[in-house]
Motif scaffolding. Structure first.
Motif, short mmCIF file in Angstrom:
data_model
loop_
_atom_site.label_atom_id
_atom_site.label_comp_id
_atom_site.label_asym_id
_atom_site.label_seq_id
_atom_site.Cartn_x
_atom_site.Cartn_y
_atom_site.Cartn_z
N GLY A 13 17.99 -1.06 -9.33
CA GLY A 13 18.22 -1.35 -10.83
C GLY A 13 18.24 -2.30 -11.24
O GLY A 13 18.05 -3.06 -11.77
N GLN A 121 17.05 -3.65 -19.00
CA GLN A 121 16.38 -3.65 -18.28
C GLN A 121 15.45 -2.26 -18.77
O GLN A 121 14.82 -3.10 -19.10
CB GLN A 121 16.27 -3.55 -16.87
N ASN A 122 16.02 -1.36 -19.57
CA ASN A 122 15.39 -1.12 -20.29
C ASN A 122 14.77 -0.59 -21.26
O ASN A 122 15.20 -1.65 -22.40
CB ASN A 122 15.91 0.58 -19.96
N SER A 192 14.62 2.17 -6.48
CA SER A 192 15.13 2.38 -4.92
C SER A 192 15.66 3.13 -4.25
O SER A 192 15.76 3.60 -3.29
CB SER A 192 16.45 0.96 -5.75
N PHE A 247 12.88 2.89 2.84
CA PHE A 247 12.76 1.42 1.91
C PHE A 247 12.48 0.80 2.76
O PHE A 247 12.71 0.16 3.70
CB PHE A 247 14.85 1.19 1.53
N PHE A 248 11.35 -0.27 2.00
CA PHE A 248 10.50 -1.31 2.59
C PHE A 248 11.24 -2.65 2.35
O PHE A 248 11.20 -3.18 0.55
CB PHE A 248 9.30 -1.21 1.91
N GLY A 266 10.70 2.57 -13.28
CA GLY A 266 11.78 2.24 -13.36
C GLY A 266 11.27 0.46 -13.76
O GLY A 266 10.76 0.20 -13.90
N ALA A 267 12.64 -0.16 -14.39
CA ALA A 267 12.39 -1.46 -15.31
C ALA A 267 11.57 -2.45 -14.34
O ALA A 267 10.90 -3.21 -14.64
CB ALA A 267 13.64 -2.11 -15.76
N SER A 268 13.12 -2.69 -13.03
CA SER A 268 12.11 -3.77 -12.14
C SER A 268 10.91 -3.25 -12.38
O SER A 268 10.23 -4.09 -11.51
CB SER A 268 13.32 -4.22 -10.94
N THR A 269 10.85 -1.96 -10.96
CA THR A 269 9.23 -1.29 -11.02
C THR A 269 8.24 -2.20 -11.47
O THR A 269 7.34 -2.56 -10.93
CB THR A 269 9.26 -0.16 -10.52
N GLU A 272 8.15 -6.13 -12.08
CA GLU A 272 7.09 -6.22 -10.78
C GLU A 272 6.05 -6.79 -10.94
O GLU A 272 4.89 -7.57 -10.58
CB GLU A 272 7.40 -5.90 -9.35
N GLN A 293 12.00 6.21 -18.82
CA GLN A 293 10.97 5.54 -18.07
C GLN A 293 9.61 4.88 -18.45
O GLN A 293 8.98 4.50 -17.97
CB GLN A 293 11.01 6.08 -16.42
#
Ligand SMILES: CC(=O)N[C@H]1[C@@H](OP(=O)(O)OP(=O)(O)OC[C@H]2O[C@@H](n3ccc(=O)[nH]c3=O)[C@H](O)[C@@H]2O)O[C@H](CO)[C@@H](O)[C@@H]1O
Length: 366
Positions: A13, A121-122, A192, A247-248, A266-269, A272, A293
């Motif tokens: 994140g 990010q949040n 993550s 984890f991918f 989460g912020a990046s999720t 994206e 979140q």
């Protein structure tokens, strides 16, 4: 060469937005260095820097006086180490991305008089950034901040959350809703570090889907290492095509291929999913210490790009119903995908790099 020092806590994140900015800064001719902590391992594998620096840091997890004293001593040592790093690298700007390991480098930069930026990010600021916010020169925000004080708000600008090149590549693929009888790709992940909740909730929901839909499912499911074998066995027993992993590394491409995403927020999720533009069911992590979140998900939900479901109210029947409704209505799925995309900020890395380049002493000097 002008050096920019990025500081980030060692989880996806915090590191992934820093990685996205690093790509943009390198393309603009800057030298980029990273300072983080020992958790970074897997998340920093693709970080485009020559050297990754580590300095000590500590958080105040316990109020026990001995633990507090130990944390203070560790922070002091980290501050000394970070001071030496800043003197050696002489960065033109130091940019922090949140997480307690960013406190010593940012404080050392403030002390040395280097220009400083933090990126949050949040929607609700994390503890490390809350501590640093009054001390740094500029604040960049992934999304508009809830409840910012006037002095903090005055130095804050919204740049969006930088997303990595793989996310922009996935964003170039238009959404393709699955018609009747076509393969329906479901992508499930928990941030993550994975989310134990989905290891039970998703199999239970899938068992409640109509047979026709179950028969055309193709699933990517991130499961924490302790749940991996059990989740994989579930899909094998049901004869459902599925890939399961803790984890991918190609998550952006998988989101790109998805007809539906089920994830934490989460912020990046959230950023994206928005930039790529895919329908989502978001289940905010209910126990986050720092970040709400649900607040990250509010904008995409308000535009109709995602359905937000509280974990406590998400029975297997309800989750199955939500998945089934979207799968049964391709036109609605396409509308959700477009609505999600309308909230994305694909040029956030460029906007943040512009802010870095605008700091005193940086312009025209590389
Ligand atoms: C529990 C907790 O405190 N979580 C916080 C943490 O989340 P976390 O570290 O989980 O971060 P995010 O949800 O922001 O990002 C997860 C990232 O991991 C990637 N991914 C995920 C699974 C996978 O298999 N492969 C993969 O690459 C996603 O594509 C995304 O880029 O930092 C975020 C950013 O400050 C906060 O918003 C979250 O509240």
């Amino acid at each position: 060469m002008t050096t920019i020092l990025l500081a980030a806590g060692g989880t996806g994140g915090h590191l992934f937005p820093a990685e996205a900015l690093a790509h943009e800064l390198i393309a603009r001719g800057f030298t980029v260095e990273l300072v983080t902590d020992e958790r970074a391992g897997r998340f920093a594998e693709r970080f485009p820097v020559k050297e990754i620096h580590r300095v000590r840091s500590a958080t105040f997890a316990s109020k026990n006086p001995v633990a507090v004293a130990t944390s203070l001593l560790t922070l002091w040592r980290g501050f000394r180490e970070a001071g030496a790093l800043v003197r050696r690298l002489r960065p033109a700007v130091v940019v922090g991305f949140g997480g307690y390991p960013t406190v010593p480098p940012l404080m050392a930069a403030v002390r040395a008089g280097r220009p400083t930026i933090i990126h949050e990010q949040n929607a609700v600021m994390g503890r490390a950034n809350r501590f640093l916010a009054p001390r740094v020169d500029k604040i960049a925000a992934g999304i508009a901040q809830e409840a910012a004080e006037p002095t903090i708000a005055a130095k804050t600008s919204v740049t969006g959350n930088p997303v990595r090149p793989a996310v922009l590549q996935a964003a170039a693929i238009p959404y393709r809703p699955a018609g009747p009888g076509e393969t329906f790709e479901l992508v499930v992940f928990g941030g993550s570090q994975g989310a134990a909740f989905f290891s039970d909730a998703i199999p239970q929901a899938i068992d409640r889907l109509p047979e026709d839909l179950r028969g055309r499912l193709k699933v990517t499911q991130q499961a924490r290492a302790e749940d991996e074998a059990r989740v994989r066995a579930f899909y094998a027993e049901r004869g459902i095509a599925a890939e399961v992993s803790p984890f991918f590394t190609d998550m952006a491409a998988r989101i790109g291929a998805a007809q539906l995403v089920v994830s934490r927020s989460g912020a990046s999720t959230v950023s994206e999913i928005a930039v790529i533009g895919r329908p989502a069911i978001l289940v905010p992590f209910p126990y986050a210490l720092d970040h709400d979140q649900a607040a990250n998900a509010a904008k995409i939900e308000a535009r109709g790009g995602a359905i937000v479901a509280a974990q406590a109210e998400l029975s297997p029947e309800r989750l199955a119903g939500l998945i089934e409704d979207i799968a049964a209505d391709p036109a609605r799925a396409a509308t959700m995908a477009a609505a999600a995309r309308a909230t994305g900020v694909p040029n956030a890395a460029a906007l943040l790099a512009d802010l870095v380049a605008s700091m005193p002493g940086v312009g025209g000097n590389r």
